[in-house]
Write an enzyme that holds these catalytic residues in place. Structure first.
Site, short mmCIF file in Angstrom:
data_model
loop_
_atom_site.label_atom_id
_atom_site.label_comp_id
_atom_site.label_asym_id
_atom_site.label_seq_id
_atom_site.Cartn_x
_atom_site.Cartn_y
_atom_site.Cartn_z
N CYS A 2 0.84 -1.19 0.00
CA CYS A 2 0.00 0.00 0.00
C CYS A 2 0.88 1.25 0.00
O CYS A 2 2.09 1.17 0.13
CB CYS A 2 -0.89 0.02 1.24
SG CYS A 2 -2.01 -1.39 1.34
N ARG A 51 -4.63 1.53 -1.47
CA ARG A 51 -4.69 0.15 -0.96
C ARG A 51 -4.43 -0.88 -2.04
O ARG A 51 -5.02 -0.84 -3.12
CB ARG A 51 -6.07 -0.10 -0.35
CG ARG A 51 -6.20 -1.47 0.27
CD ARG A 51 -7.50 -1.62 1.01
NE ARG A 51 -7.54 -2.92 1.68
CZ ARG A 51 -8.64 -3.57 1.98
NH1 ARG A 51 -9.81 -3.03 1.72
NH2 ARG A 51 -8.58 -4.75 2.55
N LEU A 52 -3.56 -1.79 -1.70
CA LEU A 52 -3.40 -3.03 -2.44
C LEU A 52 -4.04 -4.10 -1.55
O LEU A 52 -3.54 -4.39 -0.46
CB LEU A 52 -1.94 -3.36 -2.70
CG LEU A 52 -1.68 -4.71 -3.38
CD1 LEU A 52 -2.27 -4.73 -4.78
CD2 LEU A 52 -0.20 -5.01 -3.42
N LEU A 55 -5.39 -8.81 2.58
CA LEU A 55 -6.26 -9.40 3.61
C LEU A 55 -7.59 -8.66 3.60
O LEU A 55 -7.61 -7.44 3.52
CB LEU A 55 -5.62 -9.25 4.99
CG LEU A 55 -4.30 -9.99 5.23
CD1 LEU A 55 -3.75 -9.63 6.60
CD2 LEU A 55 -4.51 -11.49 5.13
N ASN A 75 0.68 0.89 6.09
CA ASN A 75 1.23 0.06 5.02
C ASN A 75 2.04 -1.03 5.68
O ASN A 75 2.95 -0.74 6.48
CB ASN A 75 2.12 0.90 4.10
CG ASN A 75 2.86 0.05 3.09
OD1 ASN A 75 2.36 -0.97 2.63
ND2 ASN A 75 4.06 0.46 2.75
N GLU A 77 2.36 -5.39 7.09
CA GLU A 77 1.74 -6.66 7.45
C GLU A 77 2.21 -7.05 8.84
O GLU A 77 3.41 -7.02 9.14
CB GLU A 77 2.13 -7.75 6.45
CG GLU A 77 1.47 -9.07 6.71
CD GLU A 77 1.82 -10.13 5.69
OE1 GLU A 77 1.39 -11.29 5.89
OE2 GLU A 77 2.52 -9.83 4.71
#
Length: 176
Positions: A2, A51-52, A55, A75, A77
């Site tokens: 992101c 946003r990519l 989840l 951004n 994980e």
């Protein structure tokens, strides 16, 4: 991957060309764009997110993500978000998404900046507390998710890429 960006500006009449910034962010997050603006007495804050979706591809996980008095762009994980989520449930936190974003903001609500010590993952994040008028910027200890910051007398600008800072600044040059 992101993209995040933000600007705090003392000029309340400053007009952020958000579409310009979103165009710069498109390669980092083509799935959704989000924007937050809050005009205060002494400043104006802008938060942007591209946003990519990885989840929870539901729109409920789009950012800026809001919980209580917090607004967050993130951004990264959290690899241990399921464990953190289970731990937070013991403190009566309810979850409405399957995203690590919701876990991140609720962990911050519960533990404050100490939550960063509990995270196993990679991140760059901006959390704006509307009640305290406070902005927290953080990135993972190894800097896997970059967070560039520029500050002068009028502006605090940040982003996950330098080109976002250049796009938001009224200055011609920023010392890279």
């Amino acid at each position: 991957m992101c993209g995040i960006a933000g600007l705090i500006n003392k000029k309340k009449d400053f007009i952020l060309k958000k579409n310009k910034i979103f165009n710069l962010m498109n390669s980092r997050g083509p799935d959704e764009k989000g924007y937050y603006k809050n005009v205060k007495v002494n400043y104006c804050i802008h938060l942007l997110h591209s946003r990519l979706t990885i989840l929870d591809d539901n729109k409920r996980s789009n950012q800026p993500f809001k919980f209580k008095n917090y607004v967050m762009v993130y951004n990264g994980e959290l690899y241990n978000y399921q464990d953190l989520k289970n731990n937070l449930k013991k403190f009566n936190y309810k979850f409405y998404t399957t995203s690590d974003t919701e876990v991140f903001i609720k962990a911050y609500d519960k533990w404050g900046t100490k939550c960063f010590e509990l995270f196993d993952g990679m991140w760059s994040v901006a959390i704006y507390d509307t009640k305290k008028d406070e902005l927290i910027l953080s990135r993972d200890i190894f800097g896997e998710k970059p967070l560039y910051i520029y500050k002068d007398n009028n502006d605090l600008i940040f982003g996950s890429e330098i080109k976002y800072l250049l796009g938001m600044s009224e200055k011609k040059n920023i010392n890279q």
